[in-house]
Design an enzyme around this catalytic site. Sequence first.
Site, PDB file in Angstrom:
ATOM      1  N   GLU A 217       0.860  -1.186   0.000  1.00 46.94           N
ATOM      2  CA  GLU A 217       0.000   0.000   0.000  1.00 46.94           C
ATOM      3  C   GLU A 217       0.895   1.234   0.000  1.00 46.94           C
ATOM      4  O   GLU A 217       1.789   1.335   0.850  1.00 46.94           O
ATOM      5  CB  GLU A 217      -0.902   0.002   1.228  1.00 46.94           C
TER       6      GLU A 217
ATOM      7  N   ARG B  23       4.710 -13.588   9.734  1.00 45.93           N
ATOM      8  CA  ARG B  23       5.324 -12.280   9.536  1.00 45.93           C
ATOM      9  C   ARG B  23       6.599 -12.173  10.370  1.00 45.93           C
ATOM     10  O   ARG B  23       6.856 -12.985  11.261  1.00 45.93           O
ATOM     11  CB  ARG B  23       4.354 -11.165   9.920  1.00 45.93           C
TER      12      ARG B  23
ATOM     13  N   LYS C 206       2.787   0.028  10.876  1.00 41.99           N
ATOM     14  CA  LYS C 206       2.872   1.249  10.081  1.00 41.99           C
ATOM     15  C   LYS C 206       2.261   2.439  10.827  1.00 41.99           C
ATOM     16  O   LYS C 206       2.710   3.571  10.687  1.00 41.99           O
ATOM     17  CB  LYS C 206       2.173   1.044   8.733  1.00 41.99           C
TER      18      LYS C 206
END
Length: 570
Positions: A47, A273, A283
Amino acid sequence: MASDDKVPGELVAAGEEGAGRDFIRDIVAGDLGAGKIAEVVTRFPPEPNGYLHIGHAKSICLNFGIAEEFGGRCHLRFDDTNPAKEEQEYIDAIERDVRWLGFDWGKHLYFASDYFDRLYGWAVDLIKAGKAYVDDQSQEEMRLARGTLTEPGKNSPFRDRSVEENLDLFSRMKAGEFPNGARVLRAKIDMASGNINLRDPVLYRIIHAHHPRTGDTWKIYPSYDFAHGQSDAIEGITHSVCTLEFEDHRPLYDWFIQNLPVPSQPHQYEFARLNITYTLLSKRILNGLVKGGHVSGWDDPRMPTIAGLRRRGVPPEAIRDFIKRVGVAKANSTVDLTMFDFSIREVLNRTAPRRMAVLRPLKVVIENYPEGEGEEIEAVNHPDDAAQGSRKLKFTRELYIERDDFMEVPEKKFFRMAPGREVRLRYAYFVTCKEVVKDAAGNVTELRCTYDPASKGGNSPDGRKVKATIHWVSAEHAVPAELRLYNQLFTDPAPSADPETFAKGINPQSLEVLSDARLEPALAEAKPGEAIQFERQGYFVLDRDSAPGKLVFNRTIGLRDTYAKDVAKG
């Protein structure tokens, strides 16, 4: 990356060496071997609402690595479905970071916005099939009606609108007739499903914001869940690899694939992850660090962003090596930061040329060295790589040594310079401290020493030994510099990820600035991005803040983990 013109017959052979090292590669190798696919096609879909961090590097290395190992291709696709948070700056930064890590997407650069028209058409198809509806509830009303893990959700009062009314409202949403939040388009699946993601998820929301690529054309934007799988299908992705938090989204991913006329049938696979001690990879937190002024920007060398690591001097080879060591697993775990540090030191120790730099200078005057004279001392650039050659150091009567290399009243295990003690100056001579000069406050300002002219090169003809070798620079020829010493950004190995309280865990010693360092002259020619070992100190890199006459170096990492030892001492 492998070129796009490889013939399918070469693909399995190309992947044999890399296959079998983890469960994802096993799946890919199996699909190729069984003839389920002719070519491996993966993608990295960030993104563009922030900078990439080291957690993204794991996904980048996995997706691009698999494609390269199996002779396929990997797409870079931006999930640009939320213009309220997206900027061209982030798009540029992401492309730059992926390339810096050593990967290339070739001609396969895509954006979810490339498919907005087709996605809109598919949303209309769902409405016509009675599988989507426009909901007028507020976000809070939808949240309350969604239910919990143990209680089913409640149907929206607008769930049974007619196809005609839904088509009309959705068209008016697209035309920009309604304000943000007034309506959404939802899939009609099952509000009693045990998987909350299947409880009539949002497909489109109204966002009046300028899009970096489509401008003001669109007033409605697809959700990630709606755009992601369909983009994969459009691009012919064979293995949609994502992190474990999307595992519960896979049934929804499959539902869309099954209920839309997509051109291919991709499948989603999840892996753990990356989590690292002393590090937050949220983020939202990283954005809070930047917006809150806790760091100087997204590329602050204390940030775990790829841009920050690059500015700190971490080589891309070290990141790739670290990711390889971490491996690919199905269960989440936390990796110790020292594992990353090991990879950094391994690469830099092998490649970085050596130089001498005095971080906290203490002046030394060699009383029996002729005044006004000097000589050149030869020093190797790398002790294990003769190909890097050597350089000349200026040796003069007045030098600087490290303040930490002197102790007026030495402790039991301190073998460096002290009154009456002889030590070796690296590459040069044996010297002995004869006198300690202090200022009015009692601070040591200068050492008066003598040298043994017969010990040039660092050895004594009579065979006497010294217990310490210290580095130095000529006071006359040294160049001044500012050094920035970086440590962990957080004090706790498992820092709080609470957006309201995370700042309390910031390490007040995460940055120490030394404004009066003295460096050997060769460092004035250092190039940006060139890793250099300051002997006995650590690895450094020239910072972009440097200017002619004002050198600024960032410490990438010390030769050993002295920060952890200091913390342990309290």
